[in-house]
Design an enzyme around this catalytic site. Structure first.
Site, PDB file in Angstrom:
ATOM      1  N   CYS A  68      34.578  38.795  38.392  1.00 48.34           N
ATOM      2  CA  CYS A  68      34.272  39.366  39.711  1.00 48.34           C
ATOM      3  C   CYS A  68      32.792  39.759  39.797  1.00 48.34           C
ATOM      4  O   CYS A  68      32.350  40.694  39.124  1.00 48.34           O
ATOM      5  CB  CYS A  68      35.196  40.570  39.919  1.00 48.34           C
ATOM      6  SG  CYS A  68      34.665  41.780  41.123  1.00 48.34           S
ATOM      7  N   CYS A  71      31.938  43.278  40.833  1.00 52.26           N
ATOM      8  CA  CYS A  71      32.257  44.206  39.729  1.00 52.26           C
ATOM      9  C   CYS A  71      31.107  44.257  38.731  1.00 52.26           C
ATOM     10  O   CYS A  71      30.729  45.337  38.265  1.00 52.26           O
ATOM     11  CB  CYS A  71      33.516  43.750  38.978  1.00 52.26           C
ATOM     12  SG  CYS A  71      34.995  43.720  39.989  1.00 52.26           S
TER      13      CYS A  71
END
Ligand SMILES: [Zn+2]
Length: 144
Positions: A68, A71
């Site tokens: 991600c 993230c």
């Protein structure tokens, strides 16, 4: 002395971990290394449950995954906050790719998601990669 809390992945014991000691902290019971890096605790579903139930201070969990991008971008922001707010909350990271059950257990639908817990209950959650000033404001609101 500033402390965080970490549940041992080997024996399950909840440890209070001093943050100003050099070296890798070890479990007081089985002496295995604890997954504490700087002021951040890496958790699985089992160790997070013990942490939420036993920590004397609120637990702020970053649900994330290596694939991600947002993230990854948020990681330094979370790390900086873990240092600034050390001792006032446990800062934990839950890798939902390695441990899908931890995200499912807390109904995490998108990542990154931050969830704050205290005394076995969820306090608040917020989704998305917050800019540093917004994360700080959220934490101040939560911890003050
Ligand atoms: Zn142990």
């Amino acid at each position: 002395m500033k402390r965080t809390y970490a549940a041992c992945e080997s024996c399950g014991k909840l440890n209070a971990v001093p943050l100003d000691k050099a070296g890798t902290p070890v479990c007081g019971q089985c002496k295995k290394p604890l997954a504490v890096h700087g002021a951040i605790v890496e958790v699985t579903q089992g160790s997070l449950r013990k942490l939420i139930d036993g920590s004397k201070i609120p637990v702020v969990v970053d649900f994330w995954a290596p694939w991600c991008g947002p993230c990854q971008a948020f990681a330094p922001t979370f790390e900086a906050a873990s240092v600034e707010f050390a001792g006032r909350a446990v800062f934990a990271k839950a890798n939902t790719q390695a441990y899908p059950d931890v995200g499912q257990a807390h109904a995490v639908r998108g990542i990154p998601t931050l969830v704050a817990f205290f005394q076995s209950a969820e306090l608040q959650r917020v989704s998305g990669a917050l800019p540093p000033d917004q994360l700080k404001a959220w934490l101040v609101g939560l911890l003050d």
